[in-house]
Each structure stands twice: as C-alpha cells, then as structure tokens.
Design an enzyme around this catalytic site. Structure first.
Site, PDB file in Angstrom:
ATOM      1  N   GLY A 156     -15.043  22.894  -0.090  1.00  0.00           N
ATOM      2  CA  GLY A 156     -14.201  22.945  -1.284  1.00  0.00           C
ATOM      3  C   GLY A 156     -13.006  23.848  -1.007  1.00  0.00           C
ATOM      4  N   ILE A 158     -12.607  27.045  -1.308  1.00  0.00           N
ATOM      5  CA  ILE A 158     -12.895  28.294  -0.579  1.00  0.00           C
ATOM      6  C   ILE A 158     -13.242  27.967   0.872  1.00  0.00           C
ATOM      7  CG2 ILE A 158     -14.382  30.338  -0.444  1.00  0.00           C
ATOM      8  CD1 ILE A 158     -14.638  30.168  -3.550  1.00  0.00           C
ATOM      9  N   ARG A 178     -21.382  17.065   0.935  1.00  0.00           N
ATOM     10  CA  ARG A 178     -22.204  15.957   0.429  1.00  0.00           C
ATOM     11  C   ARG A 178     -21.582  14.609   0.756  1.00  0.00           C
ATOM     12  NH1 ARG A 178     -22.565  17.434  -5.635  1.00  0.00           N
ATOM     13  NH2 ARG A 178     -20.582  18.260  -4.935  1.00  0.00           N
ATOM     14  N   THR A 231     -21.156  34.059   0.979  1.00  0.00           N
ATOM     15  CA  THR A 231     -20.296  34.596  -0.078  1.00  0.00           C
ATOM     16  C   THR A 231     -20.371  33.705  -1.308  1.00  0.00           C
ATOM     17  OG1 THR A 231     -18.445  33.373   0.884  1.00  0.00           O
ATOM     18  CG2 THR A 231     -18.617  35.713   1.468  1.00  0.00           C
ATOM     19  N   ARG A 233     -23.676  32.019  -3.413  1.00  0.00           N
ATOM     20  CA  ARG A 233     -24.671  32.543  -4.348  1.00  0.00           C
ATOM     21  C   ARG A 233     -25.937  32.858  -3.568  1.00  0.00           C
ATOM     22  NH1 ARG A 233     -21.035  33.256  -7.253  1.00  0.00           N
ATOM     23  NH2 ARG A 233     -20.725  32.570  -9.413  1.00  0.00           N
ATOM     24  N   GLU A 262     -29.343  40.037  -8.377  1.00  0.00           N
ATOM     25  CA  GLU A 262     -28.275  41.050  -8.475  1.00  0.00           C
ATOM     26  C   GLU A 262     -28.479  41.814  -9.784  1.00  0.00           C
ATOM     27  OE1 GLU A 262     -24.458  39.179  -7.936  1.00  0.00           O
ATOM     28  OE2 GLU A 262     -25.061  38.270  -6.046  1.00  0.00           O
ATOM     29  N   HIS A 280     -21.214  41.811  -4.059  1.00  0.00           N
ATOM     30  CA  HIS A 280     -20.547  40.678  -4.728  1.00  0.00           C
ATOM     31  C   HIS A 280     -19.087  41.009  -5.078  1.00  0.00           C
ATOM     32  CE1 HIS A 280     -21.469  36.869  -7.321  1.00  0.00           C
ATOM     33  NE2 HIS A 280     -20.249  36.847  -6.830  1.00  0.00           N
ATOM     34  N   GLY A 282     -16.428  39.336  -3.503  1.00  0.00           N
ATOM     35  CA  GLY A 282     -15.568  38.281  -2.947  1.00  0.00           C
ATOM     36  C   GLY A 282     -14.227  38.145  -3.640  1.00  0.00           C
TER      37      GLY A 282
HETATM   38  C1  DGY Z   1     -17.190  33.353  -8.709  1.00  0.00           C
HETATM   39  O1  DGY Z   1     -16.060  33.253  -9.177  1.00  0.00           O
HETATM   40  O2  DGY Z   1     -18.048  32.510  -8.905  1.00  0.00           O
HETATM   41  C2  DGY Z   1     -17.486  34.544  -7.870  1.00  0.00           C
HETATM   42  O3  DGY Z   1     -18.801  34.647  -7.483  1.00  0.00           O
HETATM   43  C3  DGY Z   1     -17.062  35.804  -8.566  1.00  0.00           C
HETATM   44  O4  DGY Z   1     -15.824  36.028  -8.178  1.00  0.00           O
END
Ligand code: DGY
Length: 314
Positions: A156, A158, A178, A231, A233, A262, A280, A282
């Site tokens: 995606g 990111i 996928r 980075t 989940r 978390e 967390h 990111g």
């Molecule tokens: C998100 O946006 O889903 C990240 O985990 C938090 O920035």
C-alpha cells in the site's frame, strides 16, 4: 450546531477547523476517555474524533446510534480499534487518515531495518553498560543494506514509501500483496516472499485474515539469520514465536514499533536479544500528527455537511 467529541485534548490549532465550521467541540481532557465514558457520551454527540487507543466497539456505536451519532473519524490510517461491521450496520460513517503518514512511518521502518542490519541496539546497550572494550575488528558485525533482499508484506502507500527508501540504500526489494500489483518485485505467494526475504517488513492492516499471519512456520521459511520489522500492528506477528526465533538464531534481529498488547508488551520481548523496540511512534512527527488530525477533522465536517469524504472507509 453539531456537537463533536474529540476523545482527548489536542493542540487547538490542529482541530480549529471543527469550530471554524460552526460546530461545538468537547474533548476528553488530557488523559482521554475510558471506554465507559466514551459509551456514555456517544449518544450526546453527532461525531466522535477518536485515536487508535479508543476502543470504539459495538457498545459505543450502538449507544451513539441510539442518539444522533453519524461519524467516527479515527486519527490513524488503521482502524482495527473500531467495529466496522457494527458501524456499517448502524449507518455510522467511519473515516481514517490515509496518505498523510506514509513518509513518517516508512522512515521508522527504515530506521528499524538499519538498526537491525547494523545491530545498533545491541551496540548501544553494550556501550551504556560499560561493556565496550575498544574498537574491535570483529565486534558488532552487522550486514550491508546494499544487496540485501527486502521482502515487503503489503504494498500500500506505506509499503511503497518503504520500497522507495530501501532502493536508495541499494536493497533488492520484493513484495507480496493479496492481488498482483503490476509493480516490479511482485511475488505471488507469501511463501515465495519469505524464501527471498533477508529482511521482512510488514505493511498490511490487522484483520481477521492477517492476525497471527507471521508465526514460527513463516519465520523458519525465511533465510536463516533473517530480520523481521513490524511497523503495522502487533497482532500480525506471533510474539512468542518471534522470541523463540531470536533465541534459537532463526532470526538475527527484529525491530518492532507495534505490539499485540499496547502499552504493556509481552514481557518475553523486553528481555529478548537482538530486538529493537519502539513505543508505536511510526507517525510521531509534528507535521504528520497535525496532518492526520486535520484530515480526520475534515472528514468529520464533510459527513456532518451531508457529503461522503474520500477517507470514509464505511
Ligand atoms: C496508524 O495511523 O494506524 C498508526 O498506527 C498510528 O500512526
């Protein structure tokens, strides 16, 4: 006048658009709201601007739907904290924040890739503990990024941002998604990706399909001495299997920005060797968090004005 609940106090300039649009804003204070408080307030408001630590489950959504709740805008691209099925059933729109945190999150993924390849966590720990005995020609030997094969699980926004960065470092980038992506480096099975990934970096959302997707079997299919970076989940990776893989040398190192539980990660992770851990962060830059908040607020205002914003997920 519509009432918008922002579940915790945010810098006023980030949320100014809500009042500029003529709405009344209440917030959950510096600590944010607990689940019970959120469910109690939901029927009183037209919109909720939430963060990913808010559990927006069917209790909250049903309470809201019994009142006048129309939209929940999550200040995150992930929305696994929201019961999407319940929102859909109840006719409540859910918004997220795509496209504004890709660079920041990809930077942290690259940071973890670098830290793992170069063993900087172990090196810094040794230095701080007084265990550095001087420059050592065979000490803290990591691996070059140049030529190392990076497997991206998910391509995606990111994942693509990580790919661009990794290529600049000379990594050979592969990915699996996928559906075929039509992009160079696509491999059409997870197994194939694992077999070429010296470094595996995860960029898929948490869902029923991805929960526990990377467990012991997957880690063993990577080349021995590989690296795992997450980075996305925490729930996508089986954390006990990850610690086992680090302890028995299946993996050389791992870098995690996210955890199943978390903010209290599995204690085995905290004691594990060759593991770089971040809380967390990111998307944690001033510019990015501001953009995320602004986008969630924009989606909220559009729904309240009777439109369907581009960042509506249901
Ligand atoms: C998100 O946006 O889903 C990240 O985990 C938090 O920035």
């Amino acid at each position: 006048v519509k009432t918008i609940l922002v579940t915790r106090r945010l810098p006023p300039s980030w949320v100014v658009s809500l009042e500029d649009a003529g709405h009344m804003v209440i917030d959950g204070g510096a600590e944010g709201l607990g689940h019970r408080q959120l469910a109690a307030l939901a029927p009183e408001v037209d919109a909720v601007v939430s963060v990913l630590t808010d559990q927006v489950d069917s209790d909250v959504l049903e309470a809201g739907a019994a009142g006048r709740l129309r939209v929940v805008a999550n200040i995150a691209v992930g929305y696994d904290n929201i019961d999407i099925g319940a929102a859909q059933r109840l006719g409540i729109t859910v918004c997220n924040t795509p496209g504004v945190l890709d660079g920041a999150t990809a930077d942290i993924a690259m940071f973890l890739i670098l830290a793992c390849c170069r063993l900087t966590g172990d090196a810094e720990t040794a230095l701080r503990r007084g265990q550095w005995h001087g420059w050592d020609i065979t000490g803290f030997l990591g691996r070059d990024l140049e030529g190392t094969r990076l497997g991206l699980l998910g391509l995606g926004r990111i994942g693509r941002a990580v790919s661009r960065r990794a290529e600049v470092f000379g990594m050979r980038v592969f990915h699996h998604a996928r559906r075929p992506t039509g992009t160079d480096g696509y491999v059409d099975s997870l197994d194939e990706l694992l077999s070429v990934a010296d470094v595996l970096s995860i960029h898929v959302p948490l869902s029923a399909q991805t929960r526990g997707m990377i467990a012991g079997g997957e880690l063993h299919r990577m080349p021995r001495g590989g690296i795992l970076v997450n980075t996305a989940r925490g729930g996508i990776v089986d954390e006990d299997d990850l610690v086992d893989a680090l302890e028995d040398g299946t993996l050389a190192a791992a870098g995690l920005d996210v955890f199943e539980n978390e903010p209290r990660p599995n204690p085995r992770l905290l004691g594990s060797p060759h593991l770089v851990l971040l809380p967390h962060v990111g998307s944690a830059t001033v510019e990015t968090r501001r953009r995320m908040t602004e986008l969630a607020c924009r989606g909220t205002c559009e729904v309240l004005a009777g439109h369907r914003p581009f960042n509506a997920v249901v």
